[in-house]
Design an enzyme around this catalytic site. Structure first.
Site, PDB file in Angstrom:
ATOM      1  N   ARG A  83     -12.057  15.506   6.809  1.00  4.42           N
ATOM      2  CA  ARG A  83     -12.901  15.781   5.647  1.00  4.42           C
ATOM      3  C   ARG A  83     -14.299  16.201   6.091  1.00  4.42           C
ATOM      4  O   ARG A  83     -14.828  15.690   7.069  1.00  4.42           O
ATOM      5  CB  ARG A  83     -13.011  14.550   4.741  1.00  4.42           C
TER       6      ARG A  83
ATOM      7  N   GLY B  89     -10.534   1.669  12.682  1.00  5.57           N
ATOM      8  CA  GLY B  89      -9.934   2.101  13.951  1.00  5.57           C
ATOM      9  C   GLY B  89     -10.920   2.551  14.996  1.00  5.57           C
ATOM     10  O   GLY B  89     -10.896   2.074  16.145  1.00  5.57           O
ATOM     11  N   ILE B  90     -11.811   3.466  14.664  1.00  5.09           N
ATOM     12  CA  ILE B  90     -12.818   3.928  15.623  1.00  5.09           C
ATOM     13  C   ILE B  90     -13.883   2.864  15.817  1.00  5.09           C
ATOM     14  O   ILE B  90     -14.287   2.556  16.943  1.00  5.09           O
ATOM     15  CB  ILE B  90     -13.441   5.253  15.136  1.00  5.09           C
TER      16      ILE B  90
ATOM     17  N   ASN C  25     -10.058   7.488  10.432  1.00  4.16           N
ATOM     18  CA  ASN C  25      -9.846   8.891  10.071  1.00  4.16           C
ATOM     19  C   ASN C  25     -10.614   9.218   8.800  1.00  4.16           C
ATOM     20  O   ASN C  25     -11.193  10.282   8.651  1.00  4.16           O
ATOM     21  CB  ASN C  25      -8.355   9.174   9.900  1.00  4.16           C
TER      22      ASN C  25
ATOM     23  N   ASN D 211       0.881  -1.169   0.000  1.00  3.44           N
ATOM     24  CA  ASN D 211       0.000   0.000   0.000  1.00  3.44           C
ATOM     25  C   ASN D 211       0.917   1.217   0.000  1.00  3.44           C
ATOM     26  O   ASN D 211       1.442   1.612   1.039  1.00  3.44           O
ATOM     27  CB  ASN D 211      -0.916  -0.005   1.229  1.00  3.44           C
TER      28      ASN D 211
ATOM     29  N   ARG E 110      -2.671  -2.162  -3.482  1.00  3.97           N
ATOM     30  CA  ARG E 110      -3.908  -1.446  -3.221  1.00  3.97           C
ATOM     31  C   ARG E 110      -3.984  -0.219  -4.124  1.00  3.97           C
ATOM     32  O   ARG E 110      -3.062   0.586  -4.176  1.00  3.97           O
ATOM     33  CB  ARG E 110      -3.959  -0.991  -1.761  1.00  3.97           C
TER      34      ARG E 110
ATOM     35  N   LYS F 145       3.468   0.862   3.116  1.00  5.82           N
ATOM     36  CA  LYS F 145       3.112  -0.204   4.049  1.00  5.82           C
ATOM     37  C   LYS F 145       3.161  -1.534   3.300  1.00  5.82           C
ATOM     38  O   LYS F 145       2.817  -1.608   2.122  1.00  5.82           O
ATOM     39  CB  LYS F 145       1.711   0.013   4.622  1.00  5.82           C
TER      40      LYS F 145
ATOM     41  N   MET G 189     -10.113  10.566  17.878  1.00  9.52           N
ATOM     42  CA  MET G 189     -11.347  10.484  18.652  1.00  9.52           C
ATOM     43  C   MET G 189     -11.087  10.359  20.153  1.00  9.52           C
ATOM     44  O   MET G 189     -11.882  10.835  20.975  1.00  9.52           O
ATOM     45  CB  MET G 189     -12.197   9.315  18.166  1.00  9.52           C
TER      46      MET G 189
ATOM     47  N   GLU H  12      -7.904  -5.414   5.217  1.00 14.33           N
ATOM     48  CA  GLU H  12      -7.809  -5.107   3.794  1.00 14.33           C
ATOM     49  C   GLU H  12      -6.625  -5.815   3.146  1.00 14.33           C
ATOM     50  O   GLU H  12      -6.705  -6.224   1.986  1.00 14.33           O
ATOM     51  CB  GLU H  12      -7.713  -3.600   3.606  1.00 14.33           C
TER      52      GLU H  12
END
Length: 395
Positions: free
Chosen positions: A239, A327-328, A209, A10, A91, A17, A280, A383
Site C-alpha cells: 500500500r 511481524g517487522i 505487511n 479471522n 475479527r 484462521k 523486508m 490480537e
C-alpha cells in the site's frame, strides 16, 4: 465443566484462521489455518500440543473448511465438547460509526457490518462469511464481533475529522476510523501494565505487511495513521500510505479507471511497488547486494515513520515509550535500530545487543539503554487473545 474457552475466527476471502484460547490464562489449546478456500486444492493445517497436522483437499466454501477443521479437532484434539466452549470471537476490520466495543452478533449487528462493507470491501464481506458459517454450525453459542476500529471510536474530533466540506463528510460518514485497533489496544495496555501506570505518553508501531502508528495517552488513543480505510499513513508492503489525493485525478485523466487505481494503491505499491519485494528480509538482502531501488525503498519507509513519530511526539507533549510490534516490528532488528538511530535527538538510546538478541518468550522486551530518555520496547501483539478476552467479557 465451566465454560472457559473462546474459538477465535479471522475469516478472509479465501482463508480462515482460528485459535481455541483460554482467555484468562492466554493458553492456546489449538490453532490453525484453512487456505485456498474456493479451490479443489485447499489446505488445512491444525496445530495442537506443538504437532502440526496438514490435509490437502477440495474446499469449495468456508463451510466445508470449517467442517474439516471440526474433523481435525475430533481426530487430533482437543475435543470441542469438553473444553468449556463459551462462544466465538470474530475479527471484524470495520465497525464504522456504529461500534465502540465488541457486540453480540444478532440481526441488527449483522446488518450494520453488511452496511459497512463499502468501507472495507476486502475484509468485511469475508468476515461475514465466517460469521454466517460458524453461526450455522453452532447456532446455540454466542458469536461476538470484535472490531479493529473500536479502539479509535472516541478519537478527539480534531484528529478524526478531515478538512472536507462538513455536509459531504456527514452525508457519507467520512472520518478517520483507523485500523489495527485490536493490536494497538492490546500492546498499549500491556505497556501500561508493565510500567504500572496509565499516564504514559506512548507511540505504538504496528509494522507488518500492513502498518500503522498510534499515539496513546495511557490506554486511550489520541491519533492514528490509518484513516477512512487502511490505505492512509505509513508505507506498507503493498500500500502507498499517504499520497496526494490529486494523484487519483491525474491517473483518471490519463485513462486509468477507479478499480485499476484502487488495485495500484492497495496491492501494487508500497515496498513492492518501490523495489519489487514486500518481504523486508528480501529488501534488506537486496540493499546489501547494492540494489539502489531497495535502498530507496528503505529510506522512504523510514522517513515516513520518522514523520509520524515526530508529529505524535509533539501531539503528546513529549514521549515516554516507543513500542514496536507485529511481524517487522517484532523480528526486524535492523529496521528498529536504523529508525532509533535517527531518534537520538529526542533522547532515544538503543542497546544494540538487546535489540539483536530479543528473547521471544518475553511479553515485554526492553531494547533501549538504561539512560535512554525514551523507553523503547518490543511487545509481541496478540490480537487473537485480545479478541478472546473481549468476547468472554461480553459473554
Amino acid at each position: 465443566m465451566n465454560q472457559q474457552t473462546i474459538f477465535v475466527i479471522n475469516s478472509g476471502s479465501s482463508s480462515l484462521k482460528y485459535q481455541l484460547i483460554e482467555p484468562v490464562s492466554g493458553d492456546v489449546l489449538a490453532k490453525g489455518l484453512a487456505e485456498r478456500i474456493g479451490t479443489d486444492r485447499g489446505e488445512v493445517t491444525h496445530i495442537v500440543h506443538g504437532e502440526k497436522h496438514t490435509d490437502t483437499l477440495p474446499l469449495p466454501t468456508h463451510k466445508e473448511a470449517l467442517n474439516h477443521i471440526i474433523d481435525l479437532f475430533k481426530e487430533n484434539g482437543p475435543d470441542l465438547d469438553h473444553v468449556g466452549l463459551a462462544g466465538f470471537g470474530h475479527r471484524i476490520v470495520q465497525g464504522g460509526w456504529y461500534f465502540k466495543g465488541a457486540a453480540i452478533v444478532n440481526d441488527d449487528v449483522h446488518a450494520k457490518i453488511t452496511e459497512l462493507c463499502d468501507l472495507a470491501p476486502l475484509h468485511n464481506p469475508a468476515h461475514l462469511i465466517g460469521i454466517d458459517t460458524a453461526m450455522e454450525l453452532w447456532p446455540d453459542l454466542p458469536h461476538i464481533a470484535v472490531f479493529d476500529t473500536a479502539f479509535f471510536a472516541d478519537l478527539p474530533e480534531k484528529t478524526r475529522t478531515y478538512a472536507l466540506d462538513k455536509e459531504t463528510a456527514h452525508k457519507y460518514r467520512i472520518r478517520r476510523y483507523g485500523a489495527h485497533g485490536t493490536s494497538h489496544e492490546f500492546v498499549s495496555g500491556t505497556v501500561c501494565d508493565y510500567l504500572g501506570k496509565d499516564t504514559v505518553r506512548q507511540i505504538t508501531l504496528h509494522l507488518g505487511n500492513g502498518a500503522s502508528a498510534c499515539a496513546e495517552l495511557g490506554r486511550k488513543a489520541i491519533d492514528t495513521s490509518m484513516g477512512l480505510t487502511p490505505l492512509e499513513g505509513l508505507v506498507m508492503g503493498t500500500r502507498t500510505g499517504d499520497i496526494d489525493p490529486a494523484v487519483v485525478f491525474h491517473l483518471l485523466r490519463k485513462g486509468m479507471n477507479v478499480e485499476e487505481i484502487d488495485t495500484l494503491f492497495n496491492k501494487k505499491s508500497g515496498m513492492l511497488g518501490l523495489c519489487g519485494d514486500n518481504d523486508m528480509r528480501d529488501v534488506w538482502q537486496r540493499r546489501d547486494d547494492g540494489d539502489s531501488d531497495a535502498l530507496l525503498a528503505l529510506q522512504v519507509y523510514q522517513n515516513r515513520l520518522l514523520k509520524y513519530i515526530g508529529a505524535y511526539t509533539f501531539e503528546l507533549g513529549g514521549l515516554d515509550v516507543l513500542t514496536f510490534t507485529a511481524g517487522i516490528g517484532e523480528n526486524d532488528a535492523r529496521t528498529r535500530y536504523r529508525l532509533c538511530e535517527k531518534l537520538e535527538f529526542i533522547g532515544v538510546k538503543i542497546d544494540k545487543e538487546l535489540n539483536e538478541n530479543r528473547d521471544p518468550s518475553k511479553s515485554v522486551w526492553r531494547i533501549s539503554t538504561e539512560d535512554s530518555k525514551v523507553l523503547v520496547l518490543v511487545v509481541p501483539t496478540n490480537e487473537e487473545l485480545a479478541i478472546a478476552r473481549q468476547a468472554i467479557r461480553l459473554i
